[in-house]
Design an enzyme around this catalytic site. Sequence first.
Site, PDB file in Angstrom:
ATOM      1  N   ARG A  69       0.728  -1.053  -0.060  1.00  0.00           N
ATOM      2  CA  ARG A  69       0.079  -0.086  -0.145  1.00  0.00           C
ATOM      3  C   ARG A  69       0.883   1.352  -0.014  1.00  0.00           C
ATOM      4  O   ARG A  69       0.514   2.130  -0.613  1.00  0.00           O
ATOM      5  CB  ARG A  69      -0.877   0.163   1.250  1.00  0.00           C
ATOM      6  CG  ARG A  69      -2.297  -0.815   0.846  1.00  0.00           C
ATOM      7  CD  ARG A  69      -3.204  -0.775   2.245  1.00  0.00           C
ATOM      8  NE  ARG A  69      -4.130  -1.580   1.514  1.00  0.00           N
ATOM      9  CZ  ARG A  69      -5.418  -1.827   2.728  1.00  0.00           C
ATOM     10  NH1 ARG A  69      -5.215  -1.455   3.877  1.00  0.00           N
ATOM     11  NH2 ARG A  69      -6.425  -2.467   2.155  1.00  0.00           N
ATOM     12  N   LYS A 114     -16.602 -19.566   2.285  1.00  0.00           N
ATOM     13  CA  LYS A 114     -18.071 -19.549   2.520  1.00  0.00           C
ATOM     14  C   LYS A 114     -18.794 -18.786   1.489  1.00  0.00           C
ATOM     15  O   LYS A 114     -18.322 -17.583   0.957  1.00  0.00           O
ATOM     16  CB  LYS A 114     -18.106 -18.999   3.797  1.00  0.00           C
ATOM     17  CG  LYS A 114     -17.803 -19.997   4.899  1.00  0.00           C
ATOM     18  CD  LYS A 114     -18.023 -19.417   6.230  1.00  0.00           C
ATOM     19  CE  LYS A 114     -17.902 -20.326   7.406  1.00  0.00           C
ATOM     20  NZ  LYS A 114     -18.235 -19.788   8.821  1.00  0.00           N
ATOM     21  N   GLY A 169      -9.091  -9.386   0.129  1.00  0.00           N
ATOM     22  CA  GLY A 169      -8.564 -10.137   1.030  1.00  0.00           C
ATOM     23  C   GLY A 169      -7.360 -11.170   0.677  1.00  0.00           C
ATOM     24  O   GLY A 169      -6.344 -10.792   0.442  1.00  0.00           O
TER      25      GLY A 169
HETATM   26  C1  3PG Z   1      -8.558  -2.111   4.804  1.00  0.00           C
HETATM   27  O1  3PG Z   1      -7.746  -2.304   5.424  1.00  0.00           O
HETATM   28  O2  3PG Z   1      -9.423  -2.974   4.218  1.00  0.00           O
HETATM   29  C2  3PG Z   1      -8.981  -0.660   4.882  1.00  0.00           C
HETATM   30  O3  3PG Z   1      -7.952   0.383   5.244  1.00  0.00           O
HETATM   31  C3  3PG Z   1     -10.360  -0.362   5.783  1.00  0.00           C
HETATM   32  O4  3PG Z   1      -9.963  -0.703   6.961  1.00  0.00           O
HETATM   33  P1  3PG Z   1     -11.391  -0.918   7.843  1.00  0.00           P
HETATM   34  O5  3PG Z   1     -11.975  -2.274   7.397  1.00  0.00           O
HETATM   35  O6  3PG Z   1     -10.753  -0.715   9.496  1.00  0.00           O
HETATM   36  O7  3PG Z   1     -12.193   0.326   7.832  1.00  0.00           O
END
Ligand code: 3PG
Length: 397
Positions: free
Chosen positions: A37, A198, A355
């Site tokens: 990032r 899932k 993810g």
């Molecule tokens: C992430 O890592 O998905 C984003 O930075 C958002 O973070 P959050 O799910 O804590 O809002």
Amino acid sequence: MADFNTLDGVNVAGKRVLLRADLNVPMKDGVVGDTTRIERTVPGLIELADAGAKLVVITHFGRPKGERIAEMSLKPVADALAKQLGRPVKFADDCIGAAAADVVNSLKDGEIAVLENLRYHAAEEKNDPAFVAELAKLGDIYVNDAFSCAHRAHASTEGLAHKLPAYAGRLMQAELEALGNALEAPKHPVMAIVGGAKISTKLDLLGNLVAKVDQLVIGGGMANTFLAAKGVNVGKSLCEHDLLATAREIFAKAKAANCEIVLPVDGLVAREFKAHADHTVSDINDVDADGMILDAGPKTIVDLNKRLESCETLVWNGPLGAFEIAPFDTATVSVARQAAKLTKAGKLLSVAGGGDTVAALRHADADQDFSYVSTAGGAFLEWLEGKELPGVAALRG
Ligand code: 3PG
Ligand code: MG
């Protein structure tokens, strides 16, 4: 044409540019782990700094929920950013008030500051107008470069866009363009690969995708629920038996939309969930009662790789098997490499995100050759669900 303001033609020289980045990076014992990032954010920052902006970078880090939790300070992240930039970065230990104003006022044209964690203030997540106003004092213009936070309607991701002249940053722009090419106006045939454990967490996503893509490949544990809904005995495999009716609804929706749902025809079946567990290749209709399908099998891999050859566009979210434990990474690795190869040859536009997906593609050594790999987790999934992301909507203004 983009229907949001980009930085093209914007004169930022001498202006205070309040830039929302997503520097929410993995951290262990005060050391930044994966720096993706940060790396993706850097070119946009350099462009603005070199154009003479006084650059004020704001971001959240973790979920401190309004408390000043020391482990969630951005100081080490600011240091990691400075390292990636190869330039000094000033740091303010609050994102509003005198501490922030002092650092911002000290910036010369082309200098960069990072302000402390936005989520040390509960008002950030509440999108509190008073907090938005405090932040807005620190900038002449607002740039949102955090696509991966665009599913949050927070002060820094949504509120500010209504308070200051607002623009999409370069990373936000790249994400929106890549995702638009893949799903809003794609070249057909379009294939989506959706994997993971899932279906319960991905129902909206599947419902949206069947209406948009020509082939929906379902892999990983999720596939078992769809197989079971068709009457296949999946043995002891991960399966959401309470969602069979839902799976059947998705089949019906797909049929009505002329979308083919592609399921595994064979699998690697083991009795325990561990690396190098004894396993057999089994036809999907012959899974042992005490067996677990941990990966798609060789016939499925050949089928998917062949199908990809005649696709123009691929959207990928989630692994096809238990890719963390060998050899159950085989299908994910093989199909990812095929997609990467076709993309490199100019035959496929491939977009992936969300993810585990980035980790899976990286494991396959395929991420570099995809057309675009999103840095977003939750935001990518909500985009796949067809939802308007508040952070993006605010930029369209
Ligand atoms: C992430 O890592 O998905 C984003 O930075 C958002 O973070 P959050 O799910 O804590 O809002
Ligand atoms: Mg998240």
